[in-house]
Design a protein around this motif. Structure first.
Motif, PDB file in Angstrom:
ATOM      1  N   GLU A 143       0.830  -1.205   0.000  1.00 15.25           N
ATOM      2  CA  GLU A 143       0.000   0.000   0.000  1.00 15.25           C
ATOM      3  C   GLU A 143       0.864   1.255   0.000  1.00 15.25           C
ATOM      4  OE1 GLU A 143      -3.998  -1.675   2.269  1.00 15.25           O
ATOM      5  OE2 GLU A 143      -2.276  -0.998   3.442  1.00 15.25           O
ATOM      6  N   GLN A 144       1.951   1.229   0.768  1.00 16.41           N
ATOM      7  CA  GLN A 144       2.883   2.359   0.753  1.00 16.41           C
ATOM      8  C   GLN A 144       3.398   2.593  -0.657  1.00 16.41           C
ATOM      9  OE1 GLN A 144       4.002   4.447   3.175  1.00 16.41           O
ATOM     10  NE2 GLN A 144       3.524   3.467   5.121  1.00 16.41           N
ATOM     11  N   LEU A 145       3.822   1.519  -1.326  1.00 18.75           N
ATOM     12  CA  LEU A 145       4.361   1.649  -2.676  1.00 18.75           C
ATOM     13  C   LEU A 145       3.316   2.176  -3.643  1.00 18.75           C
ATOM     14  CD1 LEU A 145       6.692   1.239  -4.625  1.00 18.75           C
ATOM     15  CD2 LEU A 145       5.977  -1.146  -4.893  1.00 18.75           C
ATOM     16  N   THR A 146       2.084   1.687  -3.535  1.00 18.26           N
ATOM     17  CA  THR A 146       1.004   2.167  -4.410  1.00 18.26           C
ATOM     18  C   THR A 146       0.762   3.657  -4.207  1.00 18.26           C
ATOM     19  OG1 THR A 146      -0.079  -0.001  -4.450  1.00 18.26           O
ATOM     20  CG2 THR A 146      -1.441   1.917  -4.960  1.00 18.26           C
ATOM     21  N   LEU A 147       0.721   4.094  -2.954  1.00 22.58           N
ATOM     22  CA  LEU A 147       0.499   5.504  -2.667  1.00 22.58           C
ATOM     23  C   LEU A 147       1.672   6.362  -3.133  1.00 22.58           C
ATOM     24  CD1 LEU A 147      -1.178   5.299   0.848  1.00 22.58           C
ATOM     25  CD2 LEU A 147      -2.178   6.329  -1.204  1.00 22.58           C
ATOM     26  N   LEU A 148       2.886   5.877  -2.937  1.00 18.94           N
ATOM     27  CA  LEU A 148       4.060   6.634  -3.387  1.00 18.94           C
ATOM     28  C   LEU A 148       4.060   6.783  -4.901  1.00 18.94           C
ATOM     29  CD1 LEU A 148       6.841   5.174  -1.057  1.00 18.94           C
ATOM     30  CD2 LEU A 148       5.710   7.391  -0.875  1.00 18.94           C
ATOM     31  N   THR A 149       3.667   5.736  -5.606  1.00 18.93           N
ATOM     32  CA  THR A 149       3.571   5.814  -7.068  1.00 18.93           C
ATOM     33  C   THR A 149       2.518   6.836  -7.477  1.00 18.93           C
ATOM     34  OG1 THR A 149       4.251   3.499  -7.285  1.00 18.93           O
ATOM     35  CG2 THR A 149       3.131   4.499  -9.167  1.00 18.93           C
ATOM     36  N   LEU A 150       1.379   6.791  -6.833  1.00 22.86           N
ATOM     37  CA  LEU A 150       0.303   7.733  -7.122  1.00 22.86           C
ATOM     38  C   LEU A 150       0.743   9.165  -6.852  1.00 22.86           C
ATOM     39  CD1 LEU A 150      -2.642   8.485  -7.729  1.00 22.86           C
ATOM     40  CD2 LEU A 150      -3.234   7.720  -5.429  1.00 22.86           C
ATOM     41  N   LEU A 151       1.361   9.395  -5.710  1.00 21.38           N
ATOM     42  CA  LEU A 151       1.801  10.744  -5.343  1.00 21.38           C
ATOM     43  C   LEU A 151       2.895  11.252  -6.276  1.00 21.38           C
ATOM     44  CD1 LEU A 151       1.946  10.378  -1.447  1.00 21.38           C
ATOM     45  CD2 LEU A 151       0.223  11.628  -2.756  1.00 21.38           C
ATOM     46  N   THR A 152       3.738  10.345  -6.763  1.00 26.10           N
ATOM     47  CA  THR A 152       4.868  10.740  -7.598  1.00 26.10           C
ATOM     48  C   THR A 152       4.474  10.961  -9.050  1.00 26.10           C
ATOM     49  OG1 THR A 152       6.388   9.484  -6.180  1.00 26.10           O
ATOM     50  CG2 THR A 152       7.173  10.064  -8.372  1.00 26.10           C
ATOM     51  N   LYS A 153       3.644  10.076  -9.585  1.00 29.36           N
ATOM     52  CA  LYS A 153       3.341  10.102 -11.013  1.00 29.36           C
ATOM     53  C   LYS A 153       1.993  10.726 -11.364  1.00 29.36           C
ATOM     54  CE  LYS A 153       6.111   6.000 -12.086  1.00 29.36           C
ATOM     55  NZ  LYS A 153       6.111   4.665 -12.752  1.00 29.36           N
ATOM     56  N   GLY A 154       1.137  10.901 -10.385  1.00 29.12           N
ATOM     57  CA  GLY A 154      -0.205  11.385 -10.666  1.00 29.12           C
ATOM     58  C   GLY A 154      -0.262  12.850 -11.056  1.00 29.12           C
ATOM     59  N   GLU A 155      -1.379  13.233 -11.632  1.00 29.31           N
ATOM     60  CA  GLU A 155      -1.614  14.623 -12.026  1.00 29.31           C
ATOM     61  C   GLU A 155      -2.140  15.411 -10.826  1.00 29.31           C
ATOM     62  OE1 GLU A 155      -4.274  17.276 -15.175  1.00 29.31           O
ATOM     63  OE2 GLU A 155      -4.346  15.075 -15.230  1.00 29.31           O
ATOM     64  N   LEU A 156      -1.417  16.482 -10.490  1.00 28.31           N
ATOM     65  CA  LEU A 156      -1.800  17.319  -9.354  1.00 28.31           C
ATOM     66  C   LEU A 156      -2.800  18.383  -9.789  1.00 28.31           C
ATOM     67  CD1 LEU A 156       1.507  18.081  -7.397  1.00 28.31           C
ATOM     68  CD2 LEU A 156      -0.519  16.961  -6.485  1.00 28.31           C
ATOM     69  N   THR A 157      -3.887  18.488  -9.032  1.00 30.77           N
ATOM     70  CA  THR A 157      -4.864  19.539  -9.260  1.00 30.77           C
ATOM     71  C   THR A 157      -5.013  20.338  -7.973  1.00 30.77           C
ATOM     72  OG1 THR A 157      -6.091  18.197 -10.862  1.00 30.77           O
ATOM     73  CG2 THR A 157      -7.243  20.071  -9.885  1.00 30.77           C
ATOM     74  N   VAL A 158      -4.673  21.614  -8.018  1.00 30.07           N
ATOM     75  CA  VAL A 158      -4.750  22.468  -6.830  1.00 30.07           C
ATOM     76  C   VAL A 158      -6.196  22.889  -6.598  1.00 30.07           C
ATOM     77  CG1 VAL A 158      -3.991  24.623  -5.770  1.00 30.07           C
ATOM     78  CG2 VAL A 158      -2.385  23.289  -7.168  1.00 30.07           C
ATOM     79  N   LEU A 159      -6.689  22.631  -5.382  1.00 30.11           N
ATOM     80  CA  LEU A 159      -8.064  22.985  -5.017  1.00 30.11           C
ATOM     81  C   LEU A 159      -8.142  24.242  -4.153  1.00 30.11           C
ATOM     82  CD1 LEU A 159      -9.443  19.428  -4.155  1.00 30.11           C
ATOM     83  CD2 LEU A 159      -9.507  20.627  -6.354  1.00 30.11           C
ATOM     84  N   GLY A 160      -7.076  24.543  -3.441  1.00 27.75           N
ATOM     85  CA  GLY A 160      -7.087  25.708  -2.570  1.00 27.75           C
ATOM     86  C   GLY A 160      -5.804  25.818  -1.786  1.00 27.75           C
ATOM     87  N   ARG A 161      -5.717  26.869  -0.985  1.00 25.48           N
ATOM     88  CA  ARG A 161      -4.531  27.111  -0.154  1.00 25.48           C
ATOM     89  C   ARG A 161      -4.911  27.073   1.312  1.00 25.48           C
ATOM     90  NH1 ARG A 161      -0.019  31.993  -0.726  1.00 25.48           N
ATOM     91  NH2 ARG A 161       1.200  31.398   1.119  1.00 25.48           N
ATOM     92  N   ILE A 162      -4.040  26.458   2.119  1.00 19.49           N
ATOM     93  CA  ILE A 162      -4.243  26.427   3.566  1.00 19.49           C
ATOM     94  C   ILE A 162      -3.624  27.693   4.134  1.00 19.49           C
ATOM     95  CG2 ILE A 162      -3.769  25.153   5.693  1.00 19.49           C
ATOM     96  CD1 ILE A 162      -3.659  22.607   3.943  1.00 19.49           C
ATOM     97  N   ARG A 163      -4.447  28.635   4.510  1.00 19.62           N
ATOM     98  CA  ARG A 163      -3.992  29.985   4.855  1.00 19.62           C
ATOM     99  C   ARG A 163      -3.228  30.059   6.168  1.00 19.62           C
ATOM    100  NH1 ARG A 163      -4.104  33.128   0.347  1.00 19.62           N
ATOM    101  NH2 ARG A 163      -5.995  32.707  -0.865  1.00 19.62           N
ATOM    102  N   GLU A 164      -3.501  29.137   7.087  1.00 19.16           N
ATOM    103  CA  GLU A 164      -2.885  29.232   8.405  1.00 19.16           C
ATOM    104  C   GLU A 164      -1.388  28.943   8.383  1.00 19.16           C
ATOM    105  OE1 GLU A 164      -5.418  27.344   7.633  1.00 19.16           O
ATOM    106  OE2 GLU A 164      -7.159  28.216   8.655  1.00 19.16           O
TER     107      GLU A 164
END
Length: 282
Positions: free
Chosen positions: A16-37
């Motif tokens: 599961e770690q490897l699957t998530l790391l692959t997703l985080l590394t290769k996936g398309e990032l879409t910005v939804l907002g900014r954490i202002r704090e």
């Protein structure tokens, strides 16, 4: 696209770690907002790869504020290094984290952890109590001013999850372990986040988790530290990965801190040369 998945309540398996790391590394990032704090740029995103999608946090290097005691543009790498060390302990204390390019340049991308509501937690992690003793099940941090002229004792839970995190912080030399960086997750899990101010070669440990200072390390912690000592030997995979994220001097300092913890056999105490508690503490 499927709705973003939530992290399992149990510890992640290696697959599961490897699957998530692959997703985080290769996936398309879409910005939804900014954490202002946040003091630096922290963007709330989704990342999608194939049929999989998860929520994540993206901290671009370009959004880092310079610090006098850390080289510019290195906080993202330190966040990834903290994940690598956490993973090596087997404690799963830091959400999966990678270094990659994104819409605003290179940065750290970390799995988003949806914290449970306070009412759903099995117990609190921090509290203010009257008097000078923390009470059963709590460890004293220090006195805090709550009203003009009135103080209360700030305490943290005597919790094995926090105790593991205290050991990890000592290893990575965390200079900013605040209460807001503790994320209780579903299923009784606990994560620590915001590890940019770490791995300095000089003693910078500043944390709320001083409750075990001077107490013997648990057998579990000793085992984890021994495993880390082996994994940090030159040429080992963890040492190679860390060598690409922090300087050789900082990597040697990690080895020295692990060795010192094993030699002393106790949780570290404040040095007196550096503010022991971050401000603000929460």
């Amino acid at each position: 696209m499927p709705a973003p998945e939530r992290i399992p309540s149990r510890s992640l398996t290696a697959a599961e770690q490897l699957t998530l790391l692959t997703l985080l590394t290769k996936g398309e990032l879409t910005v939804l907002g900014r954490i202002r704090e946040a003091s630096n740029a922290v963007l709330y995103c989704t990342v999608a790869y194939g049929d999989e999608s998860v929520e994540c946090v993206y901290k671009p290097v370009a959004g880092e504020r310079p610090l006098w005691d850390f080289p510019d543009g290195t906080l993202a790498q330190r966040e990834v290094a903290a994940y690598e060390v956490s993973l090596a302990t087997g404690w799963d204390l830091v959400p999966p984290t990678v270094l990659r390019d994104g819409p605003h340049g290179e940065g750290m991308v970390q799995l988003w952890i949806e914290p449970v509501e306070p009412a759903e937690q099995e117990a609190g992690l921090l509290a203010l109590v009257e008097g000078e003793e923390p009470g059963e099940g709590w460890k004293a941090i220090g006195f805090a001013e709550v009203d003009e002229g009135r103080t209360a004792l700030l305490v943290h839970a005597d919790d094995e999850r926090l105790r593991r995190l205290a050991v990890l912080d000592a290893v990575i030399n965390n200079g900013d372990r605040k209460g807001g960086h503790l994320l209780p997750a579903p299923g009784g899990r606990l994560y620590g986040i915001d590890h940019g101010v770490t791995f300095n070669a000089a003693d910078k440990l500043r944390t709320l988790l001083w409750g075990w200072a001077g107490e013997p390390l648990t057998a579990e912690a000793v085992g984890a530290l021994k495993g880390l000592a082996e994994a940090l030997r030159p040429g080992e995979p963890l040492a190679v990965r860390l060598g690409g994220l922090i300087t050789s001097v900082e990597l040697d300092a990690v080895r020295s801190r692990v060795a010192a913890l094993l030699a002393a056999g106790v949780h570290p105490s404040p040095s007196g040369e550096w503010p022991a508690i971050p401000w603000p503490p929460v």
